[in-house]
Design a protein around this motif. Sequence first.
Motif, mmCIF file in Angstrom:
data_model
loop_
_atom_site.group_PDB
_atom_site.id
_atom_site.type_symbol
_atom_site.label_atom_id
_atom_site.label_comp_id
_atom_site.label_asym_id
_atom_site.label_seq_id
_atom_site.Cartn_x
_atom_site.Cartn_y
_atom_site.Cartn_z
ATOM 1 N N PHE A 296 25.802 2.767 3.596
ATOM 2 C CA PHE A 296 24.573 2.025 3.851
ATOM 3 C C PHE A 296 23.423 3.001 4.070
ATOM 4 N N SER A 297 22.242 2.674 3.517
ATOM 5 C CA SER A 297 21.081 3.552 3.669
ATOM 6 C C SER A 297 19.799 2.745 3.588
ATOM 7 N N VAL A 298 18.744 3.260 4.289
ATOM 8 C CA VAL A 298 17.385 2.728 4.191
ATOM 9 C C VAL A 298 16.484 3.900 3.855
ATOM 10 N N THR A 299 15.790 3.819 2.710
ATOM 11 C CA THR A 299 14.948 4.927 2.248
ATOM 12 C C THR A 299 13.589 4.400 1.827
ATOM 13 N N THR A 300 12.580 5.292 1.853
ATOM 14 C CA THR A 300 11.240 4.983 1.339
ATOM 15 C C THR A 300 10.844 6.051 0.334
ATOM 16 N N ASN A 301 10.024 5.656 -0.625
ATOM 17 C CA ASN A 301 9.603 6.627 -1.638
ATOM 18 C C ASN A 301 8.530 7.578 -1.129
ATOM 19 N N LYS A 302 7.911 7.240 0.017
ATOM 20 C CA LYS A 302 6.945 8.139 0.654
ATOM 21 C C LYS A 302 6.787 7.725 2.104
ATOM 22 N N THR A 303 6.370 8.675 2.918
ATOM 23 C CA THR A 303 6.148 8.393 4.332
ATOM 24 C C THR A 303 4.706 8.654 4.744
ATOM 25 N N ALA A 304 3.865 9.215 3.874
ATOM 26 C CA ALA A 304 2.463 9.470 4.160
ATOM 27 C C ALA A 304 1.623 8.880 3.029
ATOM 28 N N LEU A 305 0.616 8.069 3.383
ATOM 29 C CA LEU A 305 -0.224 7.420 2.384
ATOM 30 C C LEU A 305 -1.512 6.960 3.052
ATOM 31 N N ASN A 361 17.839 -4.335 -1.698
ATOM 32 C CA ASN A 361 16.575 -5.057 -1.596
ATOM 33 C C ASN A 361 15.445 -4.046 -1.606
ATOM 34 N N ASN A 362 14.457 -4.257 -2.500
ATOM 35 C CA ASN A 362 13.330 -3.340 -2.635
ATOM 36 C C ASN A 362 12.079 -4.027 -2.071
ATOM 37 N N TYR A 363 11.586 -3.521 -0.923
ATOM 38 C CA TYR A 363 10.427 -4.103 -0.259
ATOM 39 C C TYR A 363 9.159 -3.337 -0.647
ATOM 40 N N THR A 364 8.084 -4.066 -0.958
ATOM 41 C CA THR A 364 6.765 -3.472 -1.166
ATOM 42 C C THR A 364 5.964 -3.623 0.118
ATOM 43 N N ILE A 365 5.456 -2.489 0.649
ATOM 44 C CA ILE A 365 4.758 -2.470 1.935
ATOM 45 C C ILE A 365 3.356 -1.905 1.715
ATOM 46 N N VAL A 366 2.350 -2.602 2.259
ATOM 47 C CA VAL A 366 0.953 -2.160 2.138
ATOM 48 C C VAL A 366 0.346 -2.091 3.535
ATOM 49 N N PRO A 367 0.029 -0.898 4.062
ATOM 50 C CA PRO A 367 -0.626 -0.804 5.368
ATOM 51 C C PRO A 367 -2.125 -1.092 5.227
ATOM 52 N N SER A 368 -2.703 -1.724 6.262
ATOM 53 C CA SER A 368 -4.124 -2.077 6.223
ATOM 54 C C SER A 368 -4.987 -1.149 7.056
ATOM 55 N N VAL A 402 -0.155 6.588 8.068
ATOM 56 C CA VAL A 402 -1.308 6.158 7.271
ATOM 57 C C VAL A 402 -2.470 7.065 7.662
ATOM 58 N N LYS A 403 -2.845 7.972 6.764
ATOM 59 C CA LYS A 403 -3.794 9.040 7.100
ATOM 60 C C LYS A 403 -5.246 8.600 6.972
ATOM 61 N N GLU A 404 -5.569 7.809 5.980
ATOM 62 C CA GLU A 404 -6.955 7.418 5.741
ATOM 63 C C GLU A 404 -7.041 5.902 5.691
ATOM 64 N N GLY A 405 -8.098 5.354 6.329
ATOM 65 C CA GLY A 405 -8.297 3.923 6.298
ATOM 66 C C GLY A 405 -9.057 3.461 7.516
ATOM 67 N N PRO A 406 -9.445 2.184 7.564
ATOM 68 C CA PRO A 406 -10.178 1.663 8.727
ATOM 69 C C PRO A 406 -9.299 1.605 9.960
ATOM 70 N N LEU A 407 -9.939 1.699 11.125
ATOM 71 C CA LEU A 407 -9.220 1.605 12.387
ATOM 72 C C LEU A 407 -9.125 0.148 12.809
ATOM 73 N N ASN A 408 -7.982 -0.223 13.316
ATOM 74 C CA ASN A 408 -7.794 -1.567 13.835
ATOM 75 C C ASN A 408 -8.512 -1.686 15.170
ATOM 76 N N ALA A 409 -9.201 -2.821 15.385
ATOM 77 C CA ALA A 409 -9.951 -3.003 16.622
ATOM 78 C C ALA A 409 -9.058 -2.951 17.838
ATOM 79 N N ALA A 410 -7.816 -3.407 17.657
ATOM 80 C CA ALA A 410 -6.885 -3.403 18.790
ATOM 81 C C ALA A 410 -6.134 -2.103 18.911
ATOM 82 N N ALA A 411 -6.339 -1.170 17.958
ATOM 83 C CA ALA A 411 -5.544 0.058 17.962
ATOM 84 C C ALA A 411 -5.910 0.946 19.119
ATOM 85 N N SER A 412 -7.233 0.934 19.500
ATOM 86 C CA SER A 412 -7.657 1.822 20.580
ATOM 87 C C SER A 412 -7.051 1.429 21.907
ATOM 88 N N ASN A 413 -6.723 0.118 22.052
ATOM 89 C CA ASN A 413 -6.114 -0.340 23.293
ATOM 90 C C ASN A 413 -4.608 -0.415 23.210
#
Length: 593
Positions: A296-305, A361-368, A402-413
């Motif tokens: 059994f394994s769980v892998t991702t094609n990248k960890t930085a985006l 199972n191949n999951y597509t993940i999109v960080p905001s 996630v290196k570049e992108g908008p900051l979540n308003a709740a992230a600072s708290n």
Amino acid sequence: MSVVFKNILAFFLTALVSLGNYAQDDEAVTFEMKLSKEKLGLNERLRVDFTMNKDGDNFVPPDFEGFRVLMGPAQSISSSWINGVRSYSKTYSYTLAPTARGAYTIQQASIVIEGKTYKSVPKKVEVTAAVDKPSDQMTVDDVADESLHLVAEVSKASPYLNEALSVVYKLYVAPSISVSNYQPLDNPKYNNFWSQDIPVRRLSAENGTYKGKPYRYVVLKRVVLYPQKSGKLEIEPLSLDVTVDVPTNKRDFFGGRIYSQTNKTVSAGRRTINVKALPEQGKPVNFSGAVGNFDFSVTTNKTALNASESLQAIVEVNGKGNLKLFQLPEPNLPSSLEVYDPEFNEDVRTTLSGSQGKVSNNYTIVPSFKGKYPVPSISFSYFDPNTESYKTISSDEIVINVKEGPLNAAASNAPVNSSNKQVVTTGDQFNFIKLNPNLTAIGSNHFFGSLCFYLWLLLPLLLIPAAIAFSKKREAIAGDVVGNRIRRANKLARKYLSKARKELGQKEAFYVALEKALHNYLKAKLKIETSEFSKEKIATLLSEKKVDEETIEGFISLLKNCEMARYSPFSNVQMQQDYDKASEVISLLDKQL
């Protein structure tokens, strides 16, 4: 007539002997004894054949101690040429009757071939008490019944629940008969089993034994079963209608044996399988029914985006077992990651030992938003029938950066745990208690004589000129029919654009509202019906109206995004960009149309 028949027979024998003497090759000489049976009753008959592959002289038979010669020696000769290869056979046959019970040995016979003396090998025969139905009195159907058997060979009689077992159906045929055709009458139904047929691509006869006697057999059907219920389960029999050629004691003009054809129905019989239930002791909470031996394994094609980019996360199980009969575990992902329904992939092949390969199972993940998102370890449990125990495999924890992108308003708290892993919340999931209430003192105000009192007193007088001007304006607007239509369309476009603004974050509702706003705007500006709204038509009409190419391309790209949003993932950032672009494009069109 008998003299004529003897002359014809002598002619054929002379011709065959002459043909046998023609073009002799260097084939090795064989001389052997063949018995019709090695065990017989006192009231049965024994046939003894002495066969050679080259013509010989001075044949000396054995004395046949313990037997009485009923017939013989009967001589038969066969010779043929096939593809330039000569085949020759000469046989001396005897029919014997036993004189007493016991074990006897038929001694060797001798013959002289090409000046050399050859001797057969002695063979033993056992004579038992008289049988109820002697073989020489058996009918063709009796011989077929004794010489034809359909057997279902089961690999495991006591498997575990969901453990693979195989069933191979073999048709055993005695050397004395032959099968010319067969047809299934009743195929078994594997109730309470998950079944997978393994096709038999070519029927080929192989040598084997059945109840200690030599037979030929053919594999007719192969199937792999996975029991879905514990307890005693029955496998229904396979039935065949077989056409059988059985040799008789009659011979043709040239001494060849005459065969009789009959049809027999054979059945493999019912088989009972004792299915063992999986043990309750030590069963993991997350056990989903997997039985076998797996990795059994769980892998991702990248960890930085960057935000709005996508990555693939694969949850995979490979090995040997019931790969098609259990569910894969699901990853527990942070709520700030947009996760789409997984794509299931299967690469499984089935052999007699069971199914093996992999499922995933191949999951597509999109960080905001920007940040670090931990994907916790997940575990997979299965039962290993070889060790009769449960086993659990856990995946490694994965951190998505996630290196570049908008900051979540709740992230600072958002709190950070002891491992310095950021947990990001979205929306207004949590509100903190306000420490400063900003309360004001309750005062007493008097309306009479206040500023509001005098304003309300003078307001009707001030509204009379405004009402007159407003009435004239309404009359002018009512007279402008074309302008009214344009204004209504603009108002409708602003309405839908306003609705699209409210639906930001809801992909389907947002793009439906945006598309309606764009369509209604053009309907008012270009004065065409909605049914004519194709992208090519729009581009042509805007060009005729002298709209610059950049504005046209911007409008058309917005329409394309509205169509693509139904089938492709779009992030919140992309939706905000499309909304801003729509406002800009409508503003530019207003200036040019």
